[in-house]
Motif scaffolding. Structure first.
Motif: not given
Length: 81
Positions: A22-25, A30-34, A39-44
């Protein structure tokens, strides 16, 4: 980084290789990297060191650990946590 994982409701088999990487972001990675999520949601910004831990997993992990279940809302534990 990596570690061993236990997935709630999944029987452990002697042949299981449960080590995952795993990697911490940062939030909105994900939206920045397009990179669209299936499913689910992005980290916020609400995902902090004191909030409930969340993870975004890839399709290979879905097929291996959650083949007949929805992955949103499932519980897993990292070794030692």
């Amino acid at each position: 980084m990596g570690g061993n994982i236990t997935v709630e409701g999944r029987q452990k088999l002697d042949t299981d290789d449960r080590h995952v990487n795993f990697d911490a972001v940062s939030p909105n990675y994900f939206s920045t990297m397009r990179t669209p999520l299936l499913s689910g949601r992005e980290f916020n910004a609400g995902d902090t060191s004191t909030s409930t831990k969340v993870a975004i997993i890839n399709e290979a992990m879905v097929k291996e650990f959650f083949p007949k279940r929805t992955r949103s809302g499932c519980t897993s534990r990292w070794a030692g946590k």
